[in-house]
Motif scaffolding. Structure first.
Motif, PDB file in Angstrom:
ATOM      1  N   ALA A 161      -5.929   3.314   5.909  1.00 41.06           N
ATOM      2  CA  ALA A 161      -6.221   1.933   6.318  1.00 41.06           C
ATOM      3  C   ALA A 161      -6.055   1.712   7.819  1.00 41.06           C
ATOM      4  O   ALA A 161      -6.898   1.061   8.445  1.00 41.06           O
ATOM      5  CB  ALA A 161      -5.335   0.962   5.549  1.00 41.06           C
TER       6      ALA A 161
ATOM      7  N   LEU B 269       0.843  -1.193   0.000  1.00 42.06           N
ATOM      8  CA  LEU B 269       0.000   0.000   0.000  1.00 42.06           C
ATOM      9  C   LEU B 269       0.881   1.246   0.000  1.00 42.06           C
ATOM     10  O   LEU B 269       1.974   1.250   0.588  1.00 42.06           O
ATOM     11  CB  LEU B 269      -0.903   0.030   1.242  1.00 42.06           C
TER      12      LEU B 269
ATOM     13  N   LYS C 227      -0.189   7.068   1.456  1.00 37.32           N
ATOM     14  CA  LYS C 227      -1.527   7.656   1.596  1.00 37.32           C
ATOM     15  C   LYS C 227      -2.569   6.589   1.931  1.00 37.32           C
ATOM     16  O   LYS C 227      -3.430   6.794   2.779  1.00 37.32           O
ATOM     17  CB  LYS C 227      -1.910   8.372   0.303  1.00 37.32           C
ATOM     18  N   GLU C 228      -2.474   5.428   1.297  1.00 38.12           N
ATOM     19  CA  GLU C 228      -3.411   4.338   1.569  1.00 38.12           C
ATOM     20  C   GLU C 228      -3.231   3.799   2.988  1.00 38.12           C
ATOM     21  O   GLU C 228      -4.213   3.470   3.662  1.00 38.12           O
ATOM     22  CB  GLU C 228      -3.221   3.212   0.551  1.00 38.12           C
TER      23      GLU C 228
END
Length: 146
Positions: free
Chosen positions: A59, A51, A54-55
């Protein structure tokens, strides 16, 4: 029947013994730190899974909120809070608990007047005053920078 102030004071001292402050602080530190360490572990796992940064930032809080909501829903979070005390109010998990707990408590009154109406009874003031404070702070920051 009248009770003297000294008798009343003795009764209240007997009914409410002092808390072990040092032990409570240690428990709060360990649990709160453990929760933060768990979030950091999730962050590393998500980053190693590919990931983007930013993800990962989206998350990790999402997973912590979901886990807290589930634990609150099945009654486990309250049991943890009895021992961990202030360590359970680490902002993201404490916020999730403060939204889910009233929603569950008032669900017998229906979805609209119970769950939906009471969902933000605890977290609502935090949202309102937090937002208002950030606007005021932003305005002051804008005036001082310009």
């Amino acid at each position: 029947m009248s009770i003297s102030k000294s008798d009343y004071s003795k009764m209240t001292d007997k009914a409410s013994p002092n808390s072990p402050i040092l032990l409570n602080c240690i428990k709060a530190f360990v649990f709160g730190g453990g929760l933060c360490a768990f979030a950091e572990l999730l962050s590393e796992l998500f980053a190693n899974a590919g990931l983007s940064e930013k993800e990962v930032r989206f998350a990790v809080p999402s997973v912590v909120i979901i886990i807290t909501a589930i634990l609150t829903g099945i009654g486990v979070y309250d049991k943890i809070a009895r021992h961990a005390g202030a360590g359970t109010i680490v902002p993201i998990s404490g916020f999730a608990n403060s939204v889910v707990a009233p929603a569950l408590e008032f669900q017998h009154e229906g979805y609209i007047l119970g769950t939906a109406a009471q969902m933000f009874s605890i977290a609502g003031p935090v949202i309102v005053y937090g937002t208002a404070t950030s606007v005021i702070y932003g305005f002051i920051y804008y005036l001082t920078i310009k």
